[in-house]
Design a protein around this motif. Structure first.
Motif, PDB file in Angstrom:
ATOM      1  N   PHE A   5       0.805  -1.232   0.000  1.00 28.97           N
ATOM      2  CA  PHE A   5       0.000   0.000   0.000  1.00 28.97           C
ATOM      3  C   PHE A   5       0.828   1.268   0.000  1.00 28.97           C
ATOM      4  N   ILE A   6       2.072   1.219   0.467  1.00 21.71           N
ATOM      5  CA  ILE A   6       2.829   2.468   0.624  1.00 21.71           C
ATOM      6  C   ILE A   6       3.189   3.104  -0.714  1.00 21.71           C
ATOM      7  N   ARG A  37       1.886   6.573  -2.043  1.00 22.86           N
ATOM      8  CA  ARG A  37       2.803   7.635  -2.470  1.00 22.86           C
ATOM      9  C   ARG A  37       2.375   8.180  -3.831  1.00 22.86           C
ATOM     10  N   ALA A  38       2.024   7.279  -4.762  1.00 21.21           N
ATOM     11  CA  ALA A  38       1.566   7.712  -6.081  1.00 21.21           C
ATOM     12  C   ALA A  38       0.279   8.520  -5.967  1.00 21.21           C
ATOM     13  N   TYR A  39      -0.631   8.056  -5.116  1.00 23.28           N
ATOM     14  CA  TYR A  39      -1.901   8.765  -4.867  1.00 23.28           C
ATOM     15  C   TYR A  39      -1.610  10.193  -4.405  1.00 23.28           C
ATOM     16  N   GLY A  63       8.443   9.467   3.176  1.00 25.37           N
ATOM     17  CA  GLY A  63       7.223  10.028   2.613  1.00 25.37           C
ATOM     18  C   GLY A  63       6.299   9.032   1.944  1.00 25.37           C
ATOM     19  N   ALA A  64       6.621   7.730   2.002  1.00 26.82           N
ATOM     20  CA  ALA A  64       5.744   6.727   1.389  1.00 26.82           C
ATOM     21  C   ALA A  64       4.788   6.128   2.412  1.00 26.82           C
ATOM     22  N   HIS A  65       5.317   5.642   3.537  1.00 27.77           N
ATOM     23  CA  HIS A  65       4.463   5.062   4.571  1.00 27.77           C
ATOM     24  C   HIS A  65       3.445   6.084   5.081  1.00 27.77           C
TER      25      HIS A  65
END
Length: 216
Positions: free
Chosen positions: A33-34, A38-40, A175-177
């Motif tokens: 999901f991370i 991040r893309a979202y 910045g992903a999690h």
């Protein structure tokens, strides 16, 4: 860390994918999901208006529910026009100012061990002063077939102590999690931004304050 790309690079990437400012985009990954999160966050931050996160990893659905393909799609290039939505993006300075601002909340989305200062991927250990801990991993559950996002009615009580009228800054290591926390908090009605530099930046900058509960 994984700092956001420049406007020129993001315009090329999104345009080449055939995504326009008004496109409906659903993002997914293998169930971590991370990276989907991040893309979202990146898509929303740069001006894509309608983004959603698939609540399961690829293939974690009953046979026939969603079609699957292994062919590369042919897309028509778009003319995406990026613009940064600063309500969704936080900086080192903005996070520093928020430490002593009772009208704002800082959330550390890393593991409990990292928050307590027992582990760190940066040179320093601990967390941003005044930050409260809400691990990104609490947003989903593991199932025999793969990870699945918790429904909002289960997630709402996890964040119930947060006041809805206080803007939230989320960070993790890169910045992903924390982008997963961002998606959930946003869906629950909070105004939330991601500190892009996160702990990779903060924990390696000796001029910035930290709290290390495990320091001897």
């Amino acid at each position: 860390g994984y700092l956001i790309p420049g406007l020129g690079e993001i315009r090329e990437l999104i345009s080449a994918a055939g995504i326009g400012n008004h496109s409906k985009v659903v993002v997914y990954d293998d169930g971590e999901f991370i990276w989907a999160a991040r893309a979202y966050w990146l898509l929303e931050t740069f001006g894509v208006e309608d983004v959603a996160l698939l609540d399961v990893g690829f293939g974690n659905w009953a046979a026939g529910v969603l079609p699957e393909s292994f062919d590369a799609p042919v897309v028509k290039r778009s003319s995406f026009v990026p613009s940064i939505d600063h309500r969704r993006l936080q900086t080192k300075l903005g996070t520093l100012v928020a430490i002593d601002d009772p009208r704002r909340v800082i959330i550390d989305g890393r593991s409990a061990a990292e928050y307590r200062g027992e582990e760190s991927l940066a040179s320093r250990y601990g967390h941003v002063p005044s930050a409260v801990h809400y691990s990104w991993s609490n947003n989903y559950v593991r199932t025999p077939s793969g990870n699945r996002m918790r429904p909002l009615n289960e997630l709402a009580p996890l964040y119930g102590a947060l006041e809805r009228d206080k803007p939230v800054i989320v960070y993790c290591n890169g910045g992903a999690h924390s982008a997963l926390n961002y998606i959930v908090l946003q869906a629950l009605g909070y105004q939330v931004s991601v500190y892009d530099g996160s702990w990779f930046e903060w924990g390696n900058d000796g001029a910035l304050p930290i709290v290390n509960p495990s320091a001897r």
